[in-house]
Design a protein around this motif. Structure first.
Motif: not given
Length: 303
Positions: A71, A97, A115, A124, A126, A239, A263, A265-266, A279
Motif C-alpha cells: 500500500v 491478484g 473493482s 476496494v 483495506q 487490499s 491484492e 497496492e490499491a 486484477r
C-alpha cells in the motif's frame, strides 16, 4: 533508433500503475504506440515512466520500485506521478491478484476482476487496517474513495459491449502475441489442467516445490470450461499490506466482506488518484499459490 513522438506532460490524462515488471511488460504490450520519455520531470519524482497512447488517450505507465510492494509504495508512486503529470484525470491500478471463488463468482486462474462499488464501499476494502480488540475481534476503520463517474459509466458500457459483441480479450491477447512473439512461451495460458483449486481447509505441504504431491482428492469439484477465454467479474476487492496465502482466512474474509479478489497496492492509491482496479487472477490466495500463472494473469488484466 526509433523516432518516438514527444508530447508535453499536460497531454497525458490517464495514469496506469503496476506493481511488478511483468505487469508493466503486459501494459506496454497493449499500447497502440509508445512515446518519448517526459522531457520535464519533477525533481522529487523518482519514477521511471513509459508513455504511450491507447486509441485517442495518452497514458503514463509506472511500476513500483523493485522489491517494494504494498500500500505505501503504491501511494508514493501515485503521489510522485501527480507531481510530474498534473493533468491526470484518473488512474488504473492493473496487475495480478489472488482469487476468492464463491457460489456467486466462479473465479478461475486467468480471469479478470474489476473493482465495483458496493453499498458501503468504493470497490476496494483495506482488510488489514483497523483496531484489534480482545477475543479476536477486528474493527476496520476508514473508507476509500469510489472510482470517478466517468470510469463507472465506461465500465457499464463495456459490459454491454461484452454482452452484445462477445469477449474481446482473446483478440487483444492474440494481437499482442503477434507483435511480441517472445512473450508467448511465458505470457500465454497455462492449461486448465494446471488450474487447481483445493478445498480451503487443505494446506500445501511447505516442503514440496509444487502441488504434484498434494492430495488430488482434496480438489474442489468444478466443471471444466468449454474454452480458455478469461471471464471478467465486477465486484469488491480486498487490499492490504499482508500477502493472503491461507485458504481458510480467504474464505472467512470473502464471506465477511463480500470480496472476490485479494491484492496489495490499491488501498494506497484510491484516495490519491481516483482509479479503477483491474486484477488478473494468478492464484487462489491460499498456501498452494505459486508464480506459474502470473504472466498470463498480468496479460489478461492489461487486455
Amino acid at each position: 533508433m526509433e523516432n518516438l513522438i514527444s508530447l508535453p506532460n499536460s497531454e497525458y490524462s490517464i495514469g496506469w500503475i503496476c506493481a511488478l515488471p511483468l505487469e508493466m511488460t503486459a501494459a506496454r504490450a497493449m499500447l497502440d504506440g509508445e512515446h518519448a520519455k517526459p522531457a520535464d520531470q519533477n525533481p522529487n519524482d523518482c519514477n521511471s515512466y513509459c508513455l504511450g497512447h491507447l486509441g485517442p488517450y495518452n497514458v503514463v505507465i509506472a511500476c513500483l520500485p523493485a522489491g517494494a510492494y504494498g500500500v505505501t509504495s503504491a501511494a508514493v508512486v501515485g503521489t510522485q506521478m501527480l507531481q510530474t503529470f498534473q493533468c491526470l484525470k484518473f488512474g488504473l491500478m492493473v496487475g495480478i491478484g489472488g482469487g476468492a471463488p464463491s457460489e456467486d463468482a466462479d473465479v478461475r486462474l486467468g480471469d479478470v476482476v474489476v473493482s465495483k462499488p458496493g453499498r458501503s464501499s468504493g470497490g476496494v476494502i483495506q482488510f488489514d487496517f483497523g483496531k484489534e480488540y480482545g477475543n479476536g475481534l477486528f474493527q476496520r476503520v476508514g473508507s476509500l474513495n469510489r472510482p470517478p463517474g466517468a470510469l463507472l459509466t465506461t465500465l457499464a458500457f463495456l459490459e454491454t459491449e461484452h454482452l452484445m459483441k462477445g469477449n474481446r480479450i482473446p483478440d487483444l491477447l492474440d494481437s499482442a502475441y503477434s507483435r511480441f512473439p517472445n512473450l508467448v512461451p511465458v505470457f500465454s495460458h497455462q492449461g486448465q489442467e494446471n488450474d487447481l483449486l483445493f478445498t480451503a481447509d487443505y494446506d500445501h505441504n511447505e516442503t514440496a516445490s509444487s502441488c504434484q504431491k498434494c492430495d488430488q482428492s482434496r480438489l474442489s469439484p468444478r466443471s471444466p470450461r468449454t474454452d480458455t477465454h478469461p471471464v471478467v467479474f465486477q465486484g469488491l476487492i480486498a487490499s492490504g499490506n499482508q500477502v493472503m496465502k491461507h485458504g481458510a482466512t480467504r474464505e472467512r474474509l470473502g464471506r465477511e466482506l463480500g470480496v472476490i479478489c485479494f491484492e496489495m497496492e490499491a488501498a494506497g492509491l484510491m484516495n490519491i488518484l481516483p482509479c479503477l482496479v483491474i486484477r488478473g487472477i494468478c492464484d487462489y490466495a491460499d498456501s498452494h499459490k505459486n508464480k506459474r500463472w502470473q504472466p498470463y494473469a498480468a496479460m489478461t488484466a492489461a487486455a
